[in-house]
Design an enzyme around this catalytic site. Structure first.
Site, PDB file in Angstrom:
ATOM      1  N   LYS A 183      -9.044 -57.824   3.913  1.00  0.00           N
ATOM      2  CA  LYS A 183     -10.220 -58.132   3.099  1.00  0.00           C
ATOM      3  C   LYS A 183     -11.500 -57.564   3.727  1.00  0.00           C
ATOM      4  CE  LYS A 183     -13.097 -60.235   0.391  1.00  0.00           C
ATOM      5  NZ  LYS A 183     -13.269 -60.061  -1.021  1.00  0.00           N
ATOM      6  N   PHE A 189     -16.800 -45.346  -5.958  1.00  0.00           N
ATOM      7  CA  PHE A 189     -17.762 -45.879  -4.981  1.00  0.00           C
ATOM      8  C   PHE A 189     -18.492 -44.784  -4.218  1.00  0.00           C
ATOM      9  CE2 PHE A 189     -17.769 -50.521  -4.854  1.00  0.00           C
ATOM     10  CZ  PHE A 189     -16.966 -50.708  -5.962  1.00  0.00           C
ATOM     11  N   LEU A 190     -18.800 -43.718  -4.933  1.00  0.00           N
ATOM     12  CA  LEU A 190     -19.595 -42.637  -4.342  1.00  0.00           C
ATOM     13  C   LEU A 190     -20.862 -42.400  -5.151  1.00  0.00           C
ATOM     14  CD1 LEU A 190     -16.808 -40.050  -3.335  1.00  0.00           C
ATOM     15  CD2 LEU A 190     -18.272 -41.367  -1.787  1.00  0.00           C
ATOM     16  N   ASP A 222     -14.064 -79.455  -7.680  1.00  0.00           N
ATOM     17  CA  ASP A 222     -15.342 -79.129  -7.038  1.00  0.00           C
ATOM     18  C   ASP A 222     -16.058 -80.433  -6.722  1.00  0.00           C
ATOM     19  OD1 ASP A 222     -16.920 -76.187  -6.993  1.00  0.00           O
ATOM     20  OD2 ASP A 222     -18.166 -77.953  -6.618  1.00  0.00           O
ATOM     21  N   CYS A 234     -21.238 -60.269  -1.944  1.00  0.00           N
ATOM     22  CA  CYS A 234     -20.125 -59.951  -1.037  1.00  0.00           C
ATOM     23  C   CYS A 234     -20.444 -58.885   0.002  1.00  0.00           C
ATOM     24  CB  CYS A 234     -18.909 -59.535  -1.845  1.00  0.00           C
ATOM     25  SG  CYS A 234     -18.196 -60.937  -2.693  1.00  0.00           S
ATOM     26  N   GLY A 248     -27.702 -44.305  -5.147  1.00  0.00           N
ATOM     27  CA  GLY A 248     -28.681 -45.059  -5.928  1.00  0.00           C
ATOM     28  C   GLY A 248     -29.633 -45.795  -5.018  1.00  0.00           C
ATOM     29  N   ARG A 302     -28.170 -62.220  -6.475  1.00  0.00           N
ATOM     30  CA  ARG A 302     -28.090 -62.372  -5.024  1.00  0.00           C
ATOM     31  C   ARG A 302     -28.108 -61.001  -4.331  1.00  0.00           C
ATOM     32  NH1 ARG A 302     -23.264 -66.609  -4.653  1.00  0.00           N
ATOM     33  NH2 ARG A 302     -22.446 -65.146  -6.176  1.00  0.00           N
ATOM     34  N   GLU A 313      -9.093 -62.293  -2.039  1.00  0.00           N
ATOM     35  CA  GLU A 313      -9.363 -61.826  -3.408  1.00  0.00           C
ATOM     36  C   GLU A 313     -10.167 -60.534  -3.350  1.00  0.00           C
ATOM     37  OE1 GLU A 313     -12.600 -61.827  -4.683  1.00  0.00           O
ATOM     38  OE2 GLU A 313     -13.557 -62.769  -2.950  1.00  0.00           O
ATOM     39  N   PHE A 314     -10.029 -59.729  -4.405  1.00  0.00           N
ATOM     40  CA  PHE A 314     -10.764 -58.455  -4.472  1.00  0.00           C
ATOM     41  C   PHE A 314     -11.481 -58.352  -5.813  1.00  0.00           C
ATOM     42  CE2 PHE A 314      -7.080 -57.900  -1.686  1.00  0.00           C
ATOM     43  CZ  PHE A 314      -7.693 -57.462  -0.516  1.00  0.00           C
TER      44      PHE A 314
HETATM   45  C1  UDX Z   1     -17.343 -56.425  -4.318  1.00  0.00           C
HETATM   46  C2  UDX Z   1     -15.952 -55.807  -4.143  1.00  0.00           C
HETATM   47  O1  UDX Z   1     -15.858 -54.647  -4.980  1.00  0.00           O
HETATM   48  C3  UDX Z   1     -14.859 -56.805  -4.461  1.00  0.00           C
HETATM   49  O2  UDX Z   1     -13.583 -56.228  -4.235  1.00  0.00           O
HETATM   50  C4  UDX Z   1     -15.070 -58.032  -3.564  1.00  0.00           C
HETATM   51  O3  UDX Z   1     -14.096 -58.997  -3.836  1.00  0.00           O
HETATM   52  C5  UDX Z   1     -16.458 -58.604  -3.772  1.00  0.00           C
HETATM   53  O4  UDX Z   1     -17.437 -57.591  -3.520  1.00  0.00           O
HETATM   54  P1  UDX Z   1     -18.986 -56.989  -6.351  1.00  0.00           P
HETATM   55  O5  UDX Z   1     -19.963 -57.417  -5.298  1.00  0.00           O
HETATM   56  O6  UDX Z   1     -18.774 -57.841  -7.526  1.00  0.00           O
HETATM   57  O7  UDX Z   1     -17.539 -56.745  -5.693  1.00  0.00           O
HETATM   58  O8  UDX Z   1     -19.502 -55.591  -6.927  1.00  0.00           O
HETATM   59  P2  UDX Z   1     -19.129 -54.057  -6.823  1.00  0.00           P
HETATM   60  O9  UDX Z   1     -18.783 -53.571  -8.163  1.00  0.00           O
HETATM   61  O10 UDX Z   1     -18.182 -53.773  -5.742  1.00  0.00           O
HETATM   62  O11 UDX Z   1     -20.580 -53.460  -6.455  1.00  0.00           O
HETATM   63  C6  UDX Z   1     -21.279 -53.889  -5.299  1.00  0.00           C
HETATM   64  C7  UDX Z   1     -22.607 -53.181  -5.188  1.00  0.00           C
HETATM   65  O12 UDX Z   1     -22.420 -51.821  -4.874  1.00  0.00           O
HETATM   66  C8  UDX Z   1     -23.471 -53.200  -6.459  1.00  0.00           C
HETATM   67  O13 UDX Z   1     -24.808 -53.456  -6.112  1.00  0.00           O
HETATM   68  C9  UDX Z   1     -23.317 -51.803  -7.020  1.00  0.00           C
HETATM   69  O14 UDX Z   1     -24.429 -51.403  -7.784  1.00  0.00           O
HETATM   70  C10 UDX Z   1     -23.191 -50.996  -5.739  1.00  0.00           C
HETATM   71  N1  UDX Z   1     -22.494 -49.709  -5.908  1.00  0.00           N
HETATM   72  C11 UDX Z   1     -21.178 -49.678  -6.244  1.00  0.00           C
HETATM   73  C12 UDX Z   1     -23.186 -48.512  -5.667  1.00  0.00           C
HETATM   74  O15 UDX Z   1     -24.382 -48.525  -5.343  1.00  0.00           O
HETATM   75  N2  UDX Z   1     -22.502 -47.346  -5.784  1.00  0.00           N
HETATM   76  C13 UDX Z   1     -21.187 -47.278  -6.116  1.00  0.00           C
HETATM   77  O16 UDX Z   1     -20.644 -46.164  -6.189  1.00  0.00           O
HETATM   78  C14 UDX Z   1     -20.503 -48.484  -6.369  1.00  0.00           C
END
Ligand code: UDX
Length: 429
Positions: free
Chosen positions: A204, A249-250, A30, A260, A253, A327, A151-152
């Site tokens: 991605k 992811f359903l 870095d 991301c 809220g 963020r 990456e995921f």
């Molecule tokens: C996400 C992707 O999941 C990951 O694959 C990618 O590499 C980076 O972005 P991340 O941002 O760490 O990961 O969090 P994630 O768990 O996916 O949640 C993202 C946002 O969605 C959060 O604010 C979470 O609260 C919200 N969320 C998630 C919902 O509001 N409802 C859901 O059902 C799932």
């Protein structure tokens, strides 16, 4: 195998440490010397469950080192991962300046065949620029290949996501590159999806956009549920049992946040636009997400009437549980609007307090959830930290001036809250 991980941010650090964990030798680089010094002293620049121990073990076994010397990392490795940031400009376009700089550094330091792997999230076709840049600055004509390996990782479960992925996506343009990537991922028990470079880059974007779309779908649905007397949790449960839809992811809220989804969605809309397609569907995904925060504030108002002078306690500030990341956290916009309308807001988060103090001015930060509840006219839950499930809710109620709970994550059970004497407002229930 000796790997260089150039860029030791969230993705680079997790990926580098986990590669060392599975037996590779890894040099993490870095340009931020303070960060490298912290890591070399055994400190952690970010909070990520389990990562600390993996780094300690890998460093003490000699498989992981940290440096600011990018040249050394290139000369000593055979595969270089580009894992630097791609921040969004005001236009929605990602800034690829750091990726270009690293490509040039790699070109100037290659001393044998190298495989250069894009790990950062980049627009489709970025590989062409990476290749062109390396060709331009690679004066010795050293042979190389470019690969894409998106990456995921989710914050909070990044280590587990990395060590036990659903799939590993690799875009390559030669047999030699494919074989090397197979070797890199040999220790993993997961299907390897081998594609061309553009397809890997697009997987991605498409994955993140689709996940954000699922969330916005559930959120839009929650509005209809609320208006019709249905329960969005039941509706999404019923939908999710269809294998073609799936249960994840359903959760409705206050909307998605984090570094991301908001950034990648905007970038993808922009990329599609440049390629001649107006991805209006995804623009609406963004609109719905913004609307959920405004609706939450309206819901608070609908139960408190005037906000001026009302005391509102907020439980949970980070964009999701198990991270200190603020963020694009929905709490920022929601709290700012409550404060703008005259509410007196206090907040608590198990991990994100320090970061929250820098991005949410004008509120009182409390040391405990109990302190947030003291004398409050309303409690708003914005992040579903598991520890909030352990709270003595009868005690919380006693501390409040008026026991109203606005649950932005459908974390609590309505019946139980009402039994305890709370006025309970969920999302889409
Ligand atoms: C996400 C992707 O999941 C990951 O694959 C990618 O590499 C980076 O972005 P991340 O941002 O760490 O990961 O969090 P994630 O768990 O996916 O949640 C993202 C946002 O969605 C959060 O604010 C979470 O609260 C919200 N969320 C998630 C919902 O509001 N409802 C859901 O059902 C799932």
């Amino acid at each position: 195998m000796k790997l260089a991980m150039i860029g030791t941010g969230y993705v680079g650090l997790t990926t580098g440490a986990c590669f060392a964990r599975v037996g590779h030798d890894v040099i993490c680089v870095d340009s931020d010397s303070e960060k490298i010094e912290t890591l070399n002293k055994g400190g952690m620049p970010i909070f990520e469950p389990g990562l600390d121990e993996i780094i300690k073990e890998a460093v003490s076994s000699g498989r992981l080192e940290f440096t600011t010397d990018v040249g050394k990392s290139v000369r000593e490795s055979s595969v270089c991962f580009i894992a630097v940031g791609t921040p969004t400009r005001d236009t929605g376009e990602p800034d690829l300046g750091y990726v270009e700089n690293v490509a040039r550094d790699i070109a100037e330091n290659m001393n044998k065949y190298h495989l250069v792997v894009e790990k950062s999230t980049v627009p489709v076709q970025t590989h062409r620029w990476v290749r062109t840049t390396i060709e331009r600055y690679n004066k010795a004509g050293t042979p190389f290949d470019v690969a894409s390996n998106p990456e995921f990782l989710r914050e909070g479960s990044a280590v587990d996501d990395f060590l036990h992925p659903d799939r590993i996506v690799v875009g390559v343009e030669s047999d030699r590159a494919r074989k090397l990537m197979e070797e890199v991922y040999a220790p993993f028990d997961a299907p390897l999806v081998i594609t061309d470079l553009a397809s890997a880059e697009l997987i991605k974007h498409a994955s993140n956009a689709f996940l954000a779309m699922k969330i916005s779908f559930a959120n839009a649905l929650s509005v209809v549920c609320e208006a019709s007397g249905a329960d969005v949790r039941k509706v999404t449960e019923g939908m999710g049992m269809d294998n073609r839809i799936g249960p994840h992811f359903l959760n409705a809220g206050v909307g998605y946040g984090g570094f991301c989804f908001p950034k990648d969605l905007r970038a993808f809309v922009r990329i599609a636009d440049e390629l001649g397609y107006d991805f209006a569907l995804l623009r609406e995904v963004e609109n719905i997400n913004g609307d959920m925060k405004r609706r939450f504030v309206r819901k608070v108002k609908s139960v408190l009437w005037n906000l001026r002078g009302k005391k509102i306690g907020v439980l949970g500030l980070s964009f999701k549980p198990n991270t200190d990341d603020m963020r694009f956290a929905p709490s920022i916009d929601i709290i700012n609007e409550l404060v703008n309308q005259g509410a007196v807001v206090s907040g608590f988060d198990p991990k994100a307090m320090e970061r929250a103090k820098t991005v949410i001015p004008g509120i009182r930060f409390c040391d405990t959830p109990q302190e947030v509840a003291d004398d409050a006219d309303l409690l708003a839950l914005l992040t579903e930290w598991p520890e909030f499930g352990e709270l003595d809710l009868a005690d919380i109620k006693r501390r409040m001036r008026v026991p109203i709970l606005c649950d932005g994550r459908n974390f609590f059970e309505r019946d139980r809250m009402e039994e305890l004497g709370f006025t309970y407002l969920g999302v889409g229930r």
